[in-house]
Design a protein around this motif. Structure first.
Motif: not given
Length: 139
Positions: A62, A64-73, A76
């Motif tokens: 979770w 890791s997913e959150q860090q990936s999501h933050v990087k993606h945002l 963007e």
């Protein structure tokens, strides 16, 4: 009398042996119960450790997913900011270009004569093109 004593001793030994067997059986049952309880506790502990390990793995995933999501945002957000800056720059260029065209057309339509000394690009010049002297009243 001796025979009675021997019989009494034999009977007492029999009672002791019978009590010893009964105690051994009770002790054996108690040990089995204790062993059973310990085994159940070991199983519960093992299950709890497995659940804890699974929870830790899920939490790590979770995170890791959150860090990936933050990087993606963040990416963007940067892309959107760059696109907005480019759009604003192009809009400004288009407005400046349109204003320039409108001004040029207005000058053309007005019949403006740029040979007029007052509007010459050389600076302040007199009617014959000579430099105009600056006069101050402070002398």
């Amino acid at each position: 009398a001796e025979k009675r004593e021997e019989a009494s001793i034999a009977r007492t030994r029999g009672i002791f042996e019978m009590e010893e067997k009964r105690l051994d059986r009770a002790l054996g049952v108690g040990r089995e119960r204790l062993a059973s309880r310990m085994e159940k506790l070991k199983q519960k502990r093992s299950q709890a450790e497995t659940r804890l390990s699974d929870a830790k793995d899920k939490y790590t995933d979770w995170q890791s997913e959150q860090q990936s999501h933050v990087k993606h945002l963040a990416a963007e957000s940067r892309d959107i900011a760059e696109q907005e800056a480019l759009r604003d720059q192009r809009r400004g260029e288009a407005i400046n270009q349109a204003q320039g065209k409108i001004a040029a057309q207005a000058i053309t339509d007005s019949g403006f004569d740029d040979s007029d000394w007052a509007w010459s690009e050389g600076g302040a010049r007199g009617p014959d093109g000579e430099d105009v002297e600056r006069v101050t009243l402070d002398d």
